[in-house]
Design a protein around this motif. Structure first.
Motif, PDB file in Angstrom:
ATOM      1  N   LYS A  72      -4.838 -22.877   5.126  1.00  0.00           N
ATOM      2  CA  LYS A  72      -5.083 -21.881   4.085  1.00  0.00           C
ATOM      3  C   LYS A  72      -6.395 -22.109   3.333  1.00  0.00           C
ATOM      4  N   GLU A  93     -13.678 -12.447  12.949  1.00  0.00           N
ATOM      5  CA  GLU A  93     -12.607 -13.399  13.213  1.00  0.00           C
ATOM      6  C   GLU A  93     -12.424 -14.427  12.100  1.00  0.00           C
ATOM      7  N   LEU A  94     -13.528 -14.929  11.543  1.00  0.00           N
ATOM      8  CA  LEU A  94     -13.421 -16.099  10.679  1.00  0.00           C
ATOM      9  C   LEU A  94     -13.558 -15.787   9.183  1.00  0.00           C
ATOM     10  N   ALA A 102     -10.733 -19.703  14.996  1.00  0.00           N
ATOM     11  CA  ALA A 102     -10.002 -18.793  14.111  1.00  0.00           C
ATOM     12  C   ALA A 102      -8.532 -18.707  14.510  1.00  0.00           C
ATOM     13  N   ARG A 103      -8.276 -18.628  15.816  1.00  0.00           N
ATOM     14  CA  ARG A 103      -6.882 -18.537  16.289  1.00  0.00           C
ATOM     15  C   ARG A 103      -6.106 -19.801  15.976  1.00  0.00           C
ATOM     16  N   GLU A 145      -1.727 -22.590  10.274  1.00  0.00           N
ATOM     17  CA  GLU A 145      -1.592 -22.096   8.896  1.00  0.00           C
ATOM     18  C   GLU A 145      -2.463 -22.879   7.912  1.00  0.00           C
ATOM     19  N   GLN A 151     -10.511 -15.055   7.025  1.00  0.00           N
ATOM     20  CA  GLN A 151      -9.593 -16.171   6.785  1.00  0.00           C
ATOM     21  C   GLN A 151     -10.097 -17.132   5.717  1.00  0.00           C
ATOM     22  N   LEU A 186      -9.833 -22.822   3.593  1.00  0.00           N
ATOM     23  CA  LEU A 186     -10.891 -22.860   4.596  1.00  0.00           C
ATOM     24  C   LEU A 186     -12.238 -22.536   3.953  1.00  0.00           C
ATOM     25  N   LEU A 229      -6.710 -22.039  13.597  1.00  0.00           N
ATOM     26  CA  LEU A 229      -6.501 -22.187  12.154  1.00  0.00           C
ATOM     27  C   LEU A 229      -5.350 -21.304  11.682  1.00  0.00           C
ATOM     28  N   ARG A 230      -5.213 -20.129  12.298  1.00  0.00           N
ATOM     29  CA  ARG A 230      -4.050 -19.275  11.987  1.00  0.00           C
ATOM     30  C   ARG A 230      -2.769 -19.913  12.493  1.00  0.00           C
TER      31      ARG A 230
END
Length: 269
Positions: free
Chosen positions: A100, A128-129, A91-92, A98, A132, A102, A94-95
């Motif tokens: 988008k 967390e996931l 999750a971290r 960036e 997103q 997902l 992918l942030r």
């Protein structure tokens, strides 16, 4: 020639019918360039999962950095993530990069009944996931686990579960109805405003290994090509329906779906 790029973050299936292997086959069939991050190795075949060997956090992070810092991706899909620590890391990252588009396939239990997600990882997935995600693709047992309810048995109960799932943050819910006790195969799509029912005839076959992975990967492939979410989901439904209809009787247990069926049928049309 430039292809859209799709990334799968999942477990490896030595039997070739699910996980990373199914995802990459699906990406290829749908004209996307596939990359991968392996979260766990599994020893499995059509008879079941015989061993799960999670990768270290260092290994997962190194793969994510290697792919995303150079190749990048137009969409990503998660499958078997195994642990809370891996989910938090993914999750971290992918942030950070960036990502988008997902698709989250909340893989929890294999076809043969083996657990593929640690109990404490469910809350990490939720917190967390899921917020997103552009699309999540739970089946009925997974949906029940995520929202803390009884497994839906009717279309009305599926609709209630879809609304609860949407409240956790994903933009689109695809609640798969394959576990309904009878009737056609109905998947519910909910975007917070409208409910869409994607219905096909229930296909009489036991060879359905990797259906969830393949379906989610097909959605990711179409999103990578900038299809609208509902359009991507509809194409993926057609893809997985063809794959199940022409599934493969390989091995002595639950055989895999046929990833080439959709393309071959399109060529015959």
């Amino acid at each position: 020639m430039t292809l859209a790029k799709a990334l799968t973050i999942a477990g490896s299936d030595s039997g070739g019918g699910a996980g990373i292997q199914a995802d990459l086959k699906t990406f290829q069939e749908l004209d996307t360039f596939g990359t991968s991050v392996i979260t766990a190795l599994t020893a499995q075949n059509t008879l079941g999962v015989h061993g799960v060997f999670p990768q270290t956090l260092e290994a997962v992070e190194a793969q994510l950095d290697a792919v995303l810092s150079d190749i990048g991706t137009d969409a990503a899909k998660t499958g078997m993530l195994f642990s809370a620590e891996i989910i938090t890391l993914v999750a971290r990252k992918l942030r950070q990069y960036e990502v988008k588009r997902l698709v989250v396939d909340p893989v929890m239990i294999a076809k043969g009944g083996a657990s593929l997600l640690q109990e404490e990882a469910v809350q990490a997935l939720i917190k967390e996931l899921l917020p997103q995600a552009m699309v999540i693709t739970p089946n009925l047992p997974e949906a029940a686990k995520i929202v803390g309810c009884e497994e839906p048995q009717t279309l009305a109960e599926m609709k209630e579960a879809a609304v609860k799932l949407h409240q956790l943050g994903p933009a689109y819910i695809v609640l798969k109805g394959g576990h309904l006790p009878s009737g056609p195969a109905i998947d519910l799509v909910y975007d917070g405003h409208e409910l869409h029912e994607l219905e096909t005839e229930r296909i009489a076959t036991k060879h359905t290994h990797g259906t969830g992975c393949t379906f989610a990967a097909a959605i990711a492939a179409e999103l990578a090509k900038e299809a609208a979410p509902l359009e991507a989901i509809q194409t993926a439904k057609a893809f997985i329906t063809a794959a199940i209809t022409h599934s493969l009787a390989i091995g002595g247990g639950i055989g895999p779906t046929n990833h080439a069926a959709y393309r071959r049928l399109a060529g015959e049309a």
